[in-house]
Design a protein around this motif. Structure first.
Motif, mmCIF file in Angstrom:
data_model
loop_
_atom_site.group_PDB
_atom_site.id
_atom_site.type_symbol
_atom_site.label_atom_id
_atom_site.label_comp_id
_atom_site.label_asym_id
_atom_site.label_seq_id
_atom_site.Cartn_x
_atom_site.Cartn_y
_atom_site.Cartn_z
ATOM 1 N N LEU A 112 0.937 -1.497 0.013
ATOM 2 C CA LEU A 112 0.150 -0.118 -0.223
ATOM 3 C C LEU A 112 0.732 1.135 0.284
ATOM 4 C CD1 LEU A 112 -2.676 -1.968 2.653
ATOM 5 C CD2 LEU A 112 -3.340 -0.622 0.189
ATOM 6 N N SER A 113 1.672 1.172 0.497
ATOM 7 C CA SER A 113 3.022 2.462 0.818
ATOM 8 C C SER A 113 3.380 3.286 -0.609
ATOM 9 C CB SER A 113 3.540 2.559 1.818
ATOM 10 O OG SER A 113 3.528 2.542 2.862
ATOM 11 N N ALA A 114 4.014 1.921 -0.759
ATOM 12 C CA ALA A 114 4.593 1.847 -2.536
ATOM 13 C C ALA A 114 3.496 2.342 -3.611
ATOM 14 C CB ALA A 114 5.369 0.925 -3.018
ATOM 15 N N LEU A 115 2.343 2.063 -3.825
ATOM 16 C CA LEU A 115 1.507 2.024 -4.465
ATOM 17 C C LEU A 115 1.658 3.040 -5.303
ATOM 18 C CD1 LEU A 115 -2.237 1.073 -3.584
ATOM 19 C CD2 LEU A 115 -0.449 -0.047 -4.989
ATOM 20 N N SER A 116 2.066 4.566 -4.778
ATOM 21 C CA SER A 116 2.147 6.081 -5.773
ATOM 22 C C SER A 116 2.613 6.669 -4.741
ATOM 23 C CB SER A 116 0.184 6.277 -5.677
ATOM 24 O OG SER A 116 0.684 8.265 -6.055
ATOM 25 N N GLU A 170 -6.525 -21.019 15.089
ATOM 26 C CA GLU A 170 -6.173 -20.610 17.581
ATOM 27 C C GLU A 170 -5.776 -19.829 17.105
ATOM 28 O OE1 GLU A 170 -2.991 -23.285 17.514
ATOM 29 O OE2 GLU A 170 -3.767 -24.886 16.874
ATOM 30 N N VAL A 171 -6.118 -19.304 18.407
ATOM 31 C CA VAL A 171 -6.246 -17.810 19.344
ATOM 32 C C VAL A 171 -4.674 -17.419 19.165
ATOM 33 C CG1 VAL A 171 -6.186 -16.989 20.976
ATOM 34 C CG2 VAL A 171 -7.834 -18.640 21.570
ATOM 35 N N GLY A 172 -5.011 -15.865 19.074
ATOM 36 C CA GLY A 172 -3.787 -14.869 18.163
ATOM 37 C C GLY A 172 -4.123 -15.090 16.383
ATOM 38 N N ALA A 173 -4.146 -16.122 16.082
ATOM 39 C CA ALA A 173 -3.376 -16.232 14.881
ATOM 40 C C ALA A 173 -5.259 -15.006 13.551
ATOM 41 C CB ALA A 173 -3.770 -17.177 13.821
ATOM 42 N N GLY A 174 -4.274 -14.346 12.942
ATOM 43 C CA GLY A 174 -4.832 -13.116 11.815
ATOM 44 C C GLY A 174 -5.855 -13.838 11.096
ATOM 45 N N ILE A 175 -7.634 -12.340 10.826
ATOM 46 C CA ILE A 175 -8.302 -13.554 10.439
ATOM 47 C C ILE A 175 -8.592 -12.733 9.354
ATOM 48 C CG2 ILE A 175 -10.619 -13.723 10.736
ATOM 49 C CD1 ILE A 175 -10.353 -14.079 13.589
ATOM 50 N N VAL A 176 -8.281 -11.115 8.849
ATOM 51 C CA VAL A 176 -9.256 -10.817 8.259
ATOM 52 C C VAL A 176 -7.838 -9.377 8.219
ATOM 53 C CG1 VAL A 176 -10.106 -9.291 9.974
ATOM 54 C CG2 VAL A 176 -10.916 -9.026 6.638
ATOM 55 N N PHE A 177 -7.169 -9.117 7.367
ATOM 56 C CA PHE A 177 -6.681 -7.826 7.248
ATOM 57 C C PHE A 177 -6.658 -6.944 5.670
ATOM 58 C CE2 PHE A 177 -3.291 -4.926 4.394
ATOM 59 C CZ PHE A 177 -2.806 -4.600 5.292
ATOM 60 N N VAL A 178 -7.931 -5.233 6.609
ATOM 61 C CA VAL A 178 -8.031 -4.507 5.541
ATOM 62 C C VAL A 178 -6.765 -2.961 5.304
ATOM 63 C CG1 VAL A 178 -10.404 -5.138 6.117
ATOM 64 C CG2 VAL A 178 -9.850 -3.297 7.498
ATOM 65 N N GLY A 179 -6.745 -2.538 4.723
ATOM 66 C CA GLY A 179 -6.096 -1.338 4.285
ATOM 67 C C GLY A 179 -5.743 -0.555 3.328
ATOM 68 N N ALA A 180 -5.863 0.587 3.530
ATOM 69 C CA ALA A 180 -5.844 1.492 2.103
ATOM 70 C C ALA A 180 -5.356 2.915 2.683
ATOM 71 C CB ALA A 180 -7.677 2.553 2.883
ATOM 72 N N GLY A 181 -4.801 2.725 1.371
ATOM 73 C CA GLY A 181 -3.436 4.050 1.517
ATOM 74 C C GLY A 181 -3.980 5.430 0.527
ATOM 75 N N ALA A 182 -3.942 6.502 1.113
ATOM 76 C CA ALA A 182 -4.815 7.723 0.266
ATOM 77 C C ALA A 182 -3.283 9.105 0.222
ATOM 78 C CB ALA A 182 -5.326 8.386 1.035
ATOM 79 N N ALA A 183 -3.356 10.279 -0.331
ATOM 80 C CA ALA A 183 -2.846 11.389 0.053
ATOM 81 C C ALA A 183 -3.385 11.661 1.470
ATOM 82 C CB ALA A 183 -3.056 12.460 -1.060
ATOM 83 N N HIS A 184 -4.386 11.836 1.862
ATOM 84 C CA HIS A 184 -4.397 12.541 3.515
ATOM 85 C C HIS A 184 -5.022 11.379 4.288
ATOM 86 C CE1 HIS A 184 -3.293 16.171 1.842
ATOM 87 N NE2 HIS A 184 -4.671 16.092 0.808
ATOM 88 N N ARG A 185 -4.615 11.141 5.640
ATOM 89 C CA ARG A 185 -4.723 10.275 6.445
ATOM 90 C C ARG A 185 -6.378 10.028 7.108
ATOM 91 N NH1 ARG A 185 -3.740 14.939 9.628
ATOM 92 N NH2 ARG A 185 -5.297 15.398 12.056
ATOM 93 N N GLY A 186 -7.529 11.427 6.655
ATOM 94 C CA GLY A 186 -8.407 11.534 6.522
ATOM 95 C C GLY A 186 -9.015 9.682 5.954
ATOM 96 N N ALA A 187 -9.024 9.480 4.600
ATOM 97 C CA ALA A 187 -9.299 9.893 3.804
ATOM 98 C C ALA A 187 -8.961 8.043 4.157
ATOM 99 C CB ALA A 187 -9.388 9.670 2.267
ATOM 100 N N ALA A 188 -7.674 7.856 4.302
ATOM 101 C CA ALA A 188 -6.991 6.629 4.808
ATOM 102 C C ALA A 188 -7.906 5.375 5.779
ATOM 103 C CB ALA A 188 -5.561 6.668 4.866
ATOM 104 N N LEU A 189 -7.391 6.641 6.619
ATOM 105 C CA LEU A 189 -8.773 6.032 7.885
ATOM 106 C C LEU A 189 -10.635 5.597 8.154
ATOM 107 C CD1 LEU A 189 -6.602 8.142 10.597
ATOM 108 C CD2 LEU A 189 -6.321 6.069 10.888
ATOM 109 N N MET A 190 -10.805 6.507 6.853
ATOM 110 C CA MET A 190 -12.219 6.643 7.049
ATOM 111 C C MET A 190 -12.302 5.251 6.431
ATOM 112 S SD MET A 190 -14.458 8.511 8.383
ATOM 113 C CE MET A 190 -15.427 9.323 6.833
#
Lengths: 154, 87, 154, 87
Positions: free
Chosen positions: A21-25, A86-106
């Motif tokens: 995501l960091s390297a997208l643009s 098992e307990v502690g294992a990752g189930i899901v990953f989501v992420g978003a890259g944006a020019a500004h943090r508001g859009a990325a976090l929303m």
């Protein structure tokens, strides 16, 4: 705007996904990420994630495209694991890259809120005493998903 | 063989019914999801009980979430399942 | 509730930091993460991050403690780099683990919003044509930080 | 030597003034940040200009963000800087 979607039994690598995501643009200024993992307690030992193989990837792609349409993103990622975790294992990953943090976090919140009740996955919990329980959809999760529907411009 | 739909069950529903798919004959002109449900309930009390046990039953027609009014025509894939709990 | 804070010239490793948060407690169900990086465009080549060495770490620790007091977390992390960083380089990493995703995501937003205007860092931009410009605080950033102050129970 | 405070400048302020720290003598009973500011402005026109060029000047006393009414006593560290722009 690049979408990466995967449904897999294998673990995901948060470092690799964050870097993707960091390297997208060069115009990316912020990357929001969320990892959901198997929460222990009350004797929970593991979960099994069942899904609807023919439908899952299409649903996740549609969700990612909706995030791109709604927020000003450079790209987003949705990865969901299936099978026994098992307990502690990752189930899901989501992420978003944006020019500004508001859009990325929303967009990150949007993706996980909608994915909880809007993609064909089901969790079966497995306890130390041998009980297995299908997880009920939480009303609060359904409310979180509906909140995004009633607020289409956010 | 021509006028058939595939019916799938997932999660608690699949487990309770004890099978994950059915092949069901319907009229060539199609039926609503609701009518298809009544048909499979009539054919198998275990299905009737399992569907009745899901107050928030969901349905997908051809891998898209649908309503019970949706028309199902031969060749379609219809899946019944409990509310989804991903993430 | 474990806090990890660092001010460093070296890059951070998002994979390592995510794993640190994931592994904090078996009761962690979600980890929110945010990476801020040098956004290119308009001929920007790099930024230099200056800070107030005696004050920075204490400020970041206080911010992390405030996040723990405000949200129901298993832990949180704040890492900020200093020195010269080229376009695409990571500047800041914040993250929070929690039993539930809402707290993890809110804490992540809180940490980055407050860090933007509340910790003694200053950015000097360096352009291809040789100009250097000290970045002005954005009014929207100050509003975002104030919003958390006027909403102490969120 | 005893009744001194250290004054620090950061970022654009440090660059414009051309130095990053001063040692300033104040009364043993202390002075407000505002009075200290007036004192260092009077001693150096470059400082006066640089501080005047910062409409949103911030101050920290002993590494904590403070107001201009805050009392400064000998031994304190006082830092002036523009609004912070981290993240």
């Amino acid at each position: 705007m690049v979408v990466h979607v995967a449904v897999q039994a294998a673990p995901f690598d948060v470092g690799v996904e964050a870097e993707r995501l960091s390297a997208l643009s060069p115009l990316t200024g912020g990357v929001g990420l969320f990892v959901g993992q198997v929460r222990g307690g009350q004797g929970l030992r593991a979960m099994t994630l069942e899904h609807y193989p023919g439908m899952t990837e299409g649903t996740l792609h549609a969700l990612a495209q909706e995030a791109l349409a709604r927020f000003d993103l450079t790209g987003c990622t949705v990865i969901h694991r299936v099978g026994r975790l098992e307990v502690g294992a990752g189930i899901v990953f989501v992420g978003a890259g944006a020019a500004h943090r508001g859009a990325a976090l929303m967009a990150t919140s949007f993706l996980i809120d909608r994915l909880k009740t809007g993609a064909p996955f089901w969790k079966r919990e497995e306890y130390d005493d041998g009980r297995t329980i299908w997880v009920d959809a939480r009303e609060t999760d359904e409310e979180a998903a509906r909140a995004w529907m009633s607020n289409p411009t956010a | 063989m021509a006028d058939r739909v595939t019916v799938l069950f997932f999660a608690a529903l699949r487990e309770q019914i004890g099978q994950e798919s059915l092949s069901v004959t319907i009229p060539a002109s199609g039926v609503s999801v609701a009518a298809l449900r009544t048909q499979i309930e009539g054919a198998d009390p275990a299905i009737a009980q399992a569907l009745a046990d899901q107050p928030k039953l969901r349905v997908a027609v051809n891998r898209t979430l649908s309503t019970f009014e949706q028309l199902v025509t031969p060749g379609d894939e219809v899946a019944f399942f409990p509310p989804m709990t991903g993430g």
